[in-house]
Enzyme design. Structure first.
Site, mmCIF file in Angstrom:
data_model
loop_
_atom_site.group_PDB
_atom_site.id
_atom_site.type_symbol
_atom_site.label_atom_id
_atom_site.label_comp_id
_atom_site.label_asym_id
_atom_site.label_seq_id
_atom_site.Cartn_x
_atom_site.Cartn_y
_atom_site.Cartn_z
ATOM 1 C CB SER A 16 -0.900 0.011 1.235
ATOM 2 O OG SER A 16 -1.528 1.270 1.334
ATOM 3 C CE LYS A 68 -11.694 -0.173 -1.093
ATOM 4 N NZ LYS A 68 -11.589 0.635 -2.313
ATOM 5 C CG ASP A 101 -12.473 4.139 -3.363
ATOM 6 O OD1 ASP A 101 -11.354 4.653 -3.159
ATOM 7 O OD2 ASP A 101 -12.747 2.956 -3.070
ATOM 8 N N GLY A 125 -15.923 -3.358 -15.952
ATOM 9 C CA GLY A 125 -15.777 -3.998 -14.649
ATOM 10 C C GLY A 125 -17.081 -3.949 -13.870
ATOM 11 C CB ALA A 129 -12.782 -0.118 -8.728
#
Ligand code: NAP
Length: 277
Positions: A16, A68, A101, A125, A129
């Site tokens: 990260s 998440k 995000d 996708g 995300a």
């Protein structure tokens, strides 16, 4: 002086960039009592991963892959987190969880002067995300087309976004259908295809025509220029990588915890240095 601690839970977290980014910001603002650390939490102990920092006096945490969604159960998700179905930032002083995000992504598009209102946008996708992208783009007034390798997963994403976030007028199509039906201004890659260590892969197969003059936003930031971004540029388009989204979602978390404006330039410099750029 007591330490003000914030951090990240995820699995894995060793690569990260967030500790470097946040600790550089604290240093730059003279916040010498603040520290950001990364905690590797396996999927079976997410509850512990959220509760331990809370009980040890952390001010807040970021949550990354794969926690998440699960972390929503251990905080009070705000309307945005509920809409997207994922939380990436918790403030333990209020226990409110949110999703930075979405603003991180939209603010980065805005920073690059990408128009969204009324524009056709293809999102590739159907994972976490993509959810953030579809929701943010829909809110910004774009005409969103969701495209995914497994169409059922895109349909399921859309159904959930409709129920939880009121999202409407998003179509789910194959890439071939999307190209026949529309003239996209922007293509967003929210899949991991093309990410290090597979920089030669692209979610856009060579068999398919590539639209001319389109902008590609690739959420991937390692490598700096993905194959998809190269394809866009070869066809007279613009290409933007995902580093700005990463920094801006971090900046939004920083501001929630500290109440101070995040030093964006310092945070960009720190992630670029960590990536050897
Ligand atoms: P995820 O939940 O694992 O989503 C994976 C999605 O990608 C699924 O829809 C999957 O399709 C698709 N996919 C995976 N492999 C594929 C392949 N070989 N060909 C075609 N489609 C494929 O991942 P995520 O958390 O949404 O993250 C996606 C990407 O965004 C990652 O690269 C991540 O690093 C990046 N990201 C960047 C930021 C940033 O700040 N820049 C923030 C979040 C995420 P199926 O449904 O068919 O399996």
């Amino acid at each position: 002086m007591s330490e003000q601690r914030v951090g990240l839970i995820g699995y894995p977290v060793s690569h990260s960039l967030s500790p470097a980014m946040h600790n550089a910001a604290f240093r730059a603002l003279g916040m010498t009592d603040w520290r950001y650390d990364a905690m590797e939490i396996p999927p079976d102990i997410v509850r512990y991963g959220v509760n331990e920092p809370r009980q040890h006096g952390y001010i807040g945490i970021n949550i990354t892959i794969p926690h998440k969604q699960e972390a929503m159960r251990y905080c009070k998700p705000d309307a945005l987190a509920r809409a997207v179905g994922a939380v990436n930032t918790i403030d333990f002083r209020t226990d409110i969880g949110t999703n930075t995000d979405v603003p991180g992504f939209i603010e980065d598009l805005t920073a690059h002067d990408i128009p969204l209102t009324g524009e056709t946008v293809i999102v590739l996708g159907a994972g976490g995300a993509a959810r953030a992208a579809v929701y943010g783009l829909w809110q910004a007034g774009a005409q969103v087309i969701a495209v995914n390798r497994t169409l059922d997963n895109a349909q399921a994403m859309l159904t959930e976004l409709t129920i939880s976030g009121g999202v409407q007028n998003v179509s789910v199509l194959s890439l071939e259908e999307a190209l026949l039906d529309s003239n996209p201004a922007l293509i967003v890659n929210s899949t991991p295809v093309g990410m290090h260590p597979s920089p030669d892969a692209s979610p856009w197969s060579d068999d398919l025509p590539f639209p001319e003059g389109v902008t590609v936003y690739d959420m991937i930031y390692r490598p700096a220029k993905t194959r998809l971004m190269q394809q866009a540029e070869a066809h007279g388009g613009r290409a933007i990588g995902g580093l700005g989204m990463l920094v801006r979602q971090g900046a939004a978390s920083f501001e929630i915890w500290t109440g101070r404006p995040a030093p964006l330039d310092v945070m960009f410099a720190a992630v670029n240095a960590a990536l050897g750029r």
